[in-house]
Write a protein that holds these residues in place. Structure first.
Motif, short mmCIF file in Angstrom:
data_model
loop_
_atom_site.label_atom_id
_atom_site.label_comp_id
_atom_site.label_asym_id
_atom_site.label_seq_id
_atom_site.Cartn_x
_atom_site.Cartn_y
_atom_site.Cartn_z
N LEU A 85 0.88 -1.20 0.00
CA LEU A 85 0.01 0.07 0.04
C LEU A 85 0.77 1.25 0.20
O LEU A 85 0.51 2.28 -0.57
N VAL A 86 1.99 1.16 0.62
CA VAL A 86 2.98 2.47 0.78
C VAL A 86 3.41 2.65 -0.90
O VAL A 86 3.61 3.54 -1.30
N LEU A 138 0.43 7.99 4.79
CA LEU A 138 -0.23 6.71 4.91
C LEU A 138 0.47 5.66 6.08
O LEU A 138 -0.29 5.18 6.84
N MET A 139 1.87 5.95 6.27
CA MET A 139 2.63 5.05 6.95
C MET A 139 1.96 5.31 8.40
O MET A 139 1.76 4.65 9.44
N GLY A 161 -11.70 2.86 -2.95
CA GLY A 161 -11.87 1.98 -4.01
C GLY A 161 -10.57 1.70 -4.82
O GLY A 161 -10.17 0.26 -5.18
N GLU A 162 -9.45 2.62 -5.15
CA GLU A 162 -8.49 2.30 -5.60
C GLU A 162 -7.49 1.62 -4.60
O GLU A 162 -6.89 0.51 -5.12
N VAL A 201 -7.45 -0.33 4.01
CA VAL A 201 -8.17 0.70 3.49
C VAL A 201 -8.78 1.84 4.10
O VAL A 201 -8.69 3.11 3.72
N GLU A 202 -9.11 1.65 5.29
CA GLU A 202 -9.69 2.76 6.01
C GLU A 202 -8.44 3.84 6.44
O GLU A 202 -8.65 4.97 6.51
N ALA A 203 -7.40 3.15 6.65
CA ALA A 203 -6.09 3.94 7.02
C ALA A 203 -5.75 4.66 5.60
O ALA A 203 -5.35 5.88 5.74
N ALA A 204 -5.77 4.11 4.59
CA ALA A 204 -5.47 4.63 3.28
C ALA A 204 -6.51 6.07 3.01
O ALA A 204 -5.99 7.04 2.39
#
Length: 227
Positions: free
Chosen positions: A110-111, A123-124, A156-157, A145-148
């Motif tokens: 995700l990073v 994000l981190m 969604g991405e 996803v919630e963290a993102a």
């Protein structure tokens, strides 16, 4: 104008990586506030992957306290958690030991996505806060996803990315690079490829290294002009 590039080698289930991130944030705030001309400094922070448990299966987790007991012995768990809780409180962090631990490959992937839009530092921080203070599951697509989304990434991405394998090759490249560098523990912060901070050191140490890196960068710029 000086520029600073900060490479942070870390794993988001390492509590000292979270403390190091928070101390870096505080040092950067002090740097911009106290160093003349520092507000004009261009600062880029890149988070590089490290796997504390490279053998952990992807998308499989277990309670953090159970894992800690398996690794260190059940008798030591109260002492370890008390010590970490006390350290966290001094930094304004309330550690939640109800988290679930497992492979951090998905978080590192995700990073890679966040890096495309310059959101990897935010994000981190959100991922670590979710895990350490929110009792989250580091392998959970929903939690990640919630963290993102909190870091400004489209949900969604982020979900589509996590449900595939994109970024996996980049994560492995970063892990391999850390091994070649001889990294055996995290966090490690490297400023301008030269100034190194191992571990979650004091804010003053971070600030000192930032200033030294800035002075060298400004000196290099002056030398270039003279040439």
């Amino acid at each position: 104008m000086a520029s600073l590039s900060i490479t942070a080698i870390s794993d988001p289930v390492c509590p000292f990586c979270y403390l190091g991130l928070l101390r870096l944030n505080r040092a950067l705030a002090l740097y911009r506030k106290t160093v003349p001309g520092a507000t004009a400094t261009a600062i880029a922070i890149t988070w590089h992957a490290y796997l504390l448990d490279a053998a952990a299966p992807r998308r499989v987790s277990q309670p953090l306290l159970s894992k800690t007991a398996q690794k260190c012995g059940a008798d030591l768990v109260p002492e370890l958690t008390a010590r970490l809780r006390a350290t966290g409180l001094r930094e304004g962090v309330v550690f939640d030991f109800g988290a679930r631990i497992g492979s951090t490959v998905e978080a590192h992937r995700l990073v890679v996505l966040a890096r495309r839009t310059g959101r990897e530092h935010g994000l981190m921080q959100e991922v670590m806060q979710m895990y350490f203070e929110g009792g989250g599951d580091i392998t959970s697509t929903d939690d990640l996803v919630e963290a993102a989304e909190r870091a400004g990434i489209d949900a969604g991405e982020a979900r589509a990315w996590l449900e595939g394998d994109e970024g996996l090759e980049q994560v492995q490249l970063e892990v391999d690079e850390a091994v070649k560098m001889g990294v055996q523990g995290v966090p490690r912060f490297i400023i301008n490829d030269k100034f190194v901070i191992d571990g979650a050191d004091d804010v003053g140490v971070f600030l000192e290294q930032l200033v030294l890196a800035r002075e060298e960068a400004l000196g290099d710029q002056k030398d270039a002009v003279l040439v």
